[in-house]
Design a protein around this motif. Structure first.
Motif, PDB file in Angstrom:
ATOM      1  N   THR A 104       0.823  -1.220   0.000  1.00 46.22           N
ATOM      2  CA  THR A 104       0.000   0.000   0.000  1.00 46.22           C
ATOM      3  C   THR A 104       0.852   1.263   0.000  1.00 46.22           C
ATOM      4  OG1 THR A 104      -0.119   0.081   2.419  1.00 46.22           O
ATOM      5  CG2 THR A 104      -1.808  -1.217   1.298  1.00 46.22           C
ATOM      6  N   SER A 105       2.148   1.113  -0.179  1.00 45.34           N
ATOM      7  CA  SER A 105       3.086   2.247  -0.106  1.00 45.34           C
ATOM      8  C   SER A 105       2.912   3.005   1.201  1.00 45.34           C
ATOM      9  CB  SER A 105       2.887   3.203  -1.292  1.00 45.34           C
ATOM     10  OG  SER A 105       3.049   2.518  -2.500  1.00 45.34           O
ATOM     11  N   GLY A 106       2.612   2.270   2.258  1.00 39.83           N
ATOM     12  CA  GLY A 106       2.480   2.902   3.564  1.00 39.83           C
ATOM     13  C   GLY A 106       1.121   3.544   3.812  1.00 39.83           C
ATOM     14  N   LEU A 107       0.222   3.502   2.829  1.00 39.45           N
ATOM     15  CA  LEU A 107      -1.104   4.110   3.003  1.00 39.45           C
ATOM     16  C   LEU A 107      -1.973   3.193   3.877  1.00 39.45           C
ATOM     17  CD1 LEU A 107      -1.650   5.279  -0.696  1.00 39.45           C
ATOM     18  CD2 LEU A 107      -1.227   6.748   1.284  1.00 39.45           C
ATOM     19  N   PRO A 108      -2.968   3.775   4.550  1.00 41.06           N
ATOM     20  CA  PRO A 108      -3.781   2.970   5.471  1.00 41.06           C
ATOM     21  C   PRO A 108      -4.799   2.073   4.767  1.00 41.06           C
ATOM     22  CG  PRO A 108      -4.513   5.260   5.487  1.00 41.06           C
ATOM     23  CD  PRO A 108      -3.292   5.215   4.614  1.00 41.06           C
ATOM     24  N   GLN A 109      -4.998   2.264   3.469  1.00 46.86           N
ATOM     25  CA  GLN A 109      -5.999   1.460   2.777  1.00 46.86           C
ATOM     26  C   GLN A 109      -5.361   0.524   1.771  1.00 46.86           C
ATOM     27  OE1 GLN A 109      -8.998   4.347   1.384  1.00 46.86           O
ATOM     28  NE2 GLN A 109     -10.182   3.588   3.119  1.00 46.86           N
ATOM     29  N   VAL A 110      -6.045  -0.584   1.530  1.00 47.29           N
ATOM     30  CA  VAL A 110      -5.590  -1.546   0.528  1.00 47.29           C
ATOM     31  C   VAL A 110      -6.606  -1.575  -0.616  1.00 47.29           C
ATOM     32  CG1 VAL A 110      -6.698  -3.514   1.727  1.00 47.29           C
ATOM     33  CG2 VAL A 110      -4.832  -3.937   0.113  1.00 47.29           C
ATOM     34  N   ALA A 111      -6.113  -1.741  -1.833  1.00 52.87           N
ATOM     35  CA  ALA A 111      -6.983  -1.841  -3.007  1.00 52.87           C
ATOM     36  C   ALA A 111      -7.251  -3.322  -3.280  1.00 52.87           C
ATOM     37  CB  ALA A 111      -6.308  -1.187  -4.209  1.00 52.87           C
ATOM     38  N   LEU A 112      -8.528  -3.712  -3.243  1.00 51.90           N
ATOM     39  CA  LEU A 112      -8.892  -5.126  -3.450  1.00 51.90           C
ATOM     40  C   LEU A 112      -9.767  -5.264  -4.675  1.00 51.90           C
ATOM     41  CD1 LEU A 112      -9.857  -6.251   0.191  1.00 51.90           C
ATOM     42  CD2 LEU A 112      -7.713  -6.717  -1.026  1.00 51.90           C
TER      43      LEU A 112
END
Ligand code: TXA
Ligand code: MG
Length: 314
Positions: A104-112
């Protein structure tokens, strides 16, 4: 050179060994690795020459896997997933710790996303881990829609290409996130926003903020051929560049002898399906310049215009 084949067991073995495999989806080919293994995932970034600040989509076999990798999934997301998965729609959801920060490049969300391709769904169902997969092209270039496209550009970097034919949809998935009772579109793609609007929620477009860290894939120059590409009124541009050897990429009309027409019958789905393959052909041809026609800004025309605008932005 990569091996090209349709052997799911072989693909599975490479992935289990921490290697890369190119996979077919309904949108474009992905460059896949075990999403839970950072040593495998780093190979994706290296092979594509992709900056680490650009996060990866995680592919899962069905929506029941969402709760394994994401938390606090809003009711709208579940409703939309029920309707559109498998399909060309990617969900940004709060990630669970099991998803590495590298993804996630450190972002709090994941792309599913649940891709709608028979071979890849069989592969995902046979694995006990999800697959991280960006489009299988060198960073910034046009996405691949056939196994041969992948071979042409990443053949020395990926041991196995799972050949699932040419990608039905032809443009990448639509990426959405959620605000209070609204759907936020971060990337226009294979699922038209008109279809999202049918659910009665507010749909907000946030697709043009290239500096927004939430959607680094929306960098202004992306999906670019090597030749200069101009987008707009074809007749006018042809007159302006009459001294150059020009190729035209049109929606349905034929302008010059060297026009590639995306859909003679004016069907936007057919046009999206052909878009990247035709762009590659023109890029490999002998014209000095590509002139592309702007599409109507509706349905898949929006995603096509988005890709052409980014291809033109150089
Ligand atoms: O259709 C598709 O989505 C294809 C196929 C292979 O599934 N994949 C694809 O991946 O287009 P890629 O890496 O070329 O584009 C993914 C984009 C990223 O550039 C970024 O904009 C966004 O998805 N993204 C991924 N993870 C994110 C995250 N955690 N937060 C925000 N944006 C994210
Ligand atoms: Mg990409």
């Amino acid at each position: 050179m990569s091996i090209i084949g349709s052997d799911i067991i072989k693909a599975k073995q490479f992935l289990q060994a921490g290697e890369l495999v190119a996979i077919p989806t309904e949108t474009v080919y992905g460059l896949a690795a075990n999403a839970l293994d950072t040593d495998a995932v780093i190979k994706i970034f290296e092979a594509k020459n992709r900056p680490l600040f650009d996060p990866l989509i995680v592919h899962v076999p069905d929506i029941s896997a969402f709760e394994r990798y994401a938390t606090d999934t809003p009711a709208i997301a579940i409703e939309l997933a029920g309707k559109f998965c498998p399909g060309p729609l990617t969900f940004l959801l709060n990630k669970k710790d099991i998803i590495p920060d590298l993804i996630t490049s450190g972002l709090p969300q994941v792309a599913l996303r649940v891709p709608d391709h028979n071979l890849t769904l069989q592969l995902l169902n046979s694995l006990d881990f999800p697959l991280a997969a960006p489009s299988a092209n060198p960073f910034g270039y046009i996405s691949p829609t056939t196994a041969q496209h992948v071979q042409d550009q990443l053949g020395d970097k990926v041991p196995y290409i799972l050949d699932g034919g040419s990608c039905e949809v032809g443009v990448e998935s639509t990426i959405i996130g959620f605000g209070d009772d609204k759907i936020i579109v971060y990337r226009l793609g294979g699922l038209a926003i008109e279809e999202l609007k049918e659910f009665g929620y507010e749909v907000e477009l946030r697709v043009n903020q290239s500096s927004d860290p939430k959607a680094p894939g929306q960098l202004k120059t992306h999906y670019a051929p090597r030749k200069p590409l101009l987008l707009g009124d074809v007749e006018g541009l042809l007159a302006l560049y009459s001294d150059k050897k020009v190729a035209v990429l049109s929606f349905s009309k034929s302008y010059t002898g060297s026009t590639k027409c995306l859909s003679p019958s004016g069907d936007m789905k057919e046009a999206a399906h052909n878009l990247f393959a035709y762009l590659r052909e023109l890029d490999a041809g002998d014209a000095q310049l590509i002139i592309a026609e702007k599409f109507p800004d509706t349905f898949l025309g929006r995603a096509i215009n988005d890709r052409l605008q980014r291809a033109a932005a150089r």
